[in-house]
Scaffold this active site. Structure first.
Site, PDB file in Angstrom:
ATOM      1  N   ASP A 211      52.213  51.309  38.317  1.00 34.79           N
ATOM      2  CA  ASP A 211      53.261  50.497  37.709  1.00 34.79           C
ATOM      3  C   ASP A 211      52.823  50.087  36.304  1.00 34.79           C
ATOM      4  O   ASP A 211      51.644  49.731  36.090  1.00 34.79           O
ATOM      5  CB  ASP A 211      53.458  49.228  38.547  1.00 34.79           C
ATOM      6  CG  ASP A 211      54.917  48.940  38.808  1.00 34.79           C
ATOM      7  OD1 ASP A 211      55.760  49.749  38.406  1.00 34.79           O
ATOM      8  OD2 ASP A 211      55.204  47.886  39.415  1.00 34.79           O
ATOM      9  N   ASN A 219      60.751  45.425  27.523  1.00 37.46           N
ATOM     10  CA  ASN A 219      62.193  45.578  27.283  1.00 37.46           C
ATOM     11  C   ASN A 219      62.765  44.375  26.551  1.00 37.46           C
ATOM     12  O   ASN A 219      63.587  44.509  25.637  1.00 37.46           O
ATOM     13  CB  ASN A 219      62.925  45.764  28.616  1.00 37.46           C
ATOM     14  CG  ASN A 219      63.034  47.224  29.012  1.00 37.46           C
ATOM     15  OD1 ASN A 219      63.024  48.110  28.165  1.00 37.46           O
ATOM     16  ND2 ASN A 219      63.134  47.483  30.306  1.00 37.46           N
ATOM     17  N   ASP A 228      62.159  52.646  26.556  1.00 40.15           N
ATOM     18  CA  ASP A 228      62.195  54.098  26.780  1.00 40.15           C
ATOM     19  C   ASP A 228      61.050  54.791  26.062  1.00 40.15           C
ATOM     20  O   ASP A 228      60.429  55.715  26.598  1.00 40.15           O
ATOM     21  CB  ASP A 228      63.536  54.670  26.302  1.00 40.15           C
ATOM     22  CG  ASP A 228      64.698  54.265  27.195  1.00 40.15           C
ATOM     23  OD1 ASP A 228      64.442  53.750  28.299  1.00 40.15           O
ATOM     24  OD2 ASP A 228      65.857  54.458  26.780  1.00 40.15           O
ATOM     25  N   ASP A 254      59.914  51.832  36.276  1.00 41.44           N
ATOM     26  CA  ASP A 254      58.619  51.850  35.576  1.00 41.44           C
ATOM     27  C   ASP A 254      57.508  52.195  36.560  1.00 41.44           C
ATOM     28  O   ASP A 254      56.354  51.821  36.340  1.00 41.44           O
ATOM     29  CB  ASP A 254      58.356  50.502  34.912  1.00 41.44           C
ATOM     30  CG  ASP A 254      58.275  49.361  35.924  1.00 41.44           C
ATOM     31  OD1 ASP A 254      58.886  49.484  37.008  1.00 41.44           O
ATOM     32  OD2 ASP A 254      57.611  48.349  35.642  1.00 41.44           O
TER      33      ASP A 254
END
Length: 346
Positions: A211, A219, A228, A254
């Site tokens: 992770d 974000n 991204d 993710d």
């Protein structure tokens, strides 16, 4: 997976070859039973009908290997040439070449296609030269060879285009569009395949679930476009560190998974730590530094089911997160801090 596709193709080829021979025998039977002012060729055609029926039986009994199917392809062409030699008049018999030639054009490669057309050219030409009606041999030859060859080439080209399109669809179905990595479906298939292989060979297998730490913070700070970019950069870094034969896939937003073949508990942990250390702190200009948490599960010999192995690695991942992130946790509870990783939110 490929072996299964080949097996299905061979089974389908056998069914098509059987139908081709049976329909050829039935067609000759209809000719023999119908009105015919010249019955001098009926004995030879009856023999050919029997040969076609027997050929269908042989193909049905013999295992459908590639050599058998190639032999069936050429045998079909030879039988049509024999019928051309026996039939009086020849009539529409040459167009029965379409059956075996299209069979070869669809199922085999370019070399087989040209070989079949050359074989047709030789056997059909010999049948016309020895038993064809003088004066119209060249017309019969070109009248059959040209359309059969053109149709066969067209079918072969269309099959090639279909194969390429299917390959692109299979690749798209197994690839994550953002990172270019394999997706969850492809990973599950590979994991199942490697578990079966490890059960047969007794070699160890390790799985890591990874992770990106504090991805929501990335974000929030850099926007979804920045998130991204971070995912793509993360995928590149992970892929660069994989050993030959290993596989990494994006299995969630993710979340990534790494399949490590012939890797026991020590090797699986070492490989995951190496990847985590490479990723830790990596950042491009105006982008967030990355760190990861990972859980590793390993097994050998009597391996659990693939989903159970993945679930064990997932549970280890939660242990790594619970210890402060930027860590790699093993299924036995061991937790290792990744060099250079930060436990602070990005």
């Amino acid at each position: 997976m490929e072996a299964l596709v080949v097996d299905r193709d061979l089974a389908q080829m056998r069914r098509v070859a059987i139908v081709m021979y049976v329909m050829g025998a039935v067609s000759l039977g209809v000719v023999l039973l119908g009105p015919d002012p010249d019955t001098s060729d009926h004995a030879a055609l009856a023999v050919m009908a029997g040969v076609l029926a027997a050929s269908a039986g042989v193909v049905a009994v013999v295992p459908p290997g590639e050599r058998v199917m190639r032999a069936s392809y050429l045998w079909g062409i030879l039988l049509v040439s024999a019928i051309v030699a026996a039939a009086k008049p020849i009539g529409a018999v040459p167009f029965f070449y379409l059956w075996p030639v299209l069979f070869g054009a669809y199922y085999f490669g370019r070399r087989d296609l040209w070989g079949g057309l050359a074989f047709m050219c030789a056997t059909y030409g010999a049948a016309l030269a020895l038993w064809g009606e003088p004066g119209i041999r060249s017309m019969l030859f070109t009248g059959a060879m040209i359309p059969v060859a053109l149709v066969a080439i067209l079918v072969h080209l269309l099959r090639g285009r279909l194969d390429r399109a299917m390959g692109q669809l299979r690749h798209a179905a197994a690839t994550d569009p953002l990172t270019g990595m394999p997706n969850r479906r492809a990973f599950d298939e590979a994991l199942e395949r490697e578990v079966e292989r490890s059960r047969r060979s007794g070699l160890p297998l390790s799985v890591a679930v990874v992770d990106i730490d504090f991805f929501k913070g990335i974000n929030d700070r850099f926007g979804h476009a920045g998130g991204d970019r971070a995912l793509r950069r993360f995928a590149e870094l992970v892929s660069d560190e994989l050993r030959p034969g290993d596989m990494a896939a994006r299995i969630g937003g993710d979340e990534f998974a790494i399949l490590m073949v012939n890797a026991d508990r020590v090797a699986g942990a070492a490989c995951t730590l190496r990847i985590a250390s490479r990723v830790a702190g990596q950042a491009e200009a105006d982008e967030a530094p990355l760190s990861l948490s990972a859980g590793v599960a390993s097994a050998s010999g009597d391996l659990p089911e693939p989903d159970r192995l993945l679930l064990t690695a997932d549970h280890a991942l939660y242990s790594a997160k619970g210890e402060g992130r930027g860590r790699v946790a093993l299924e036995d509870g061991t937790v290792v801090v990744v060099d250079g990783a930060s436990a602070a939110p990005a």
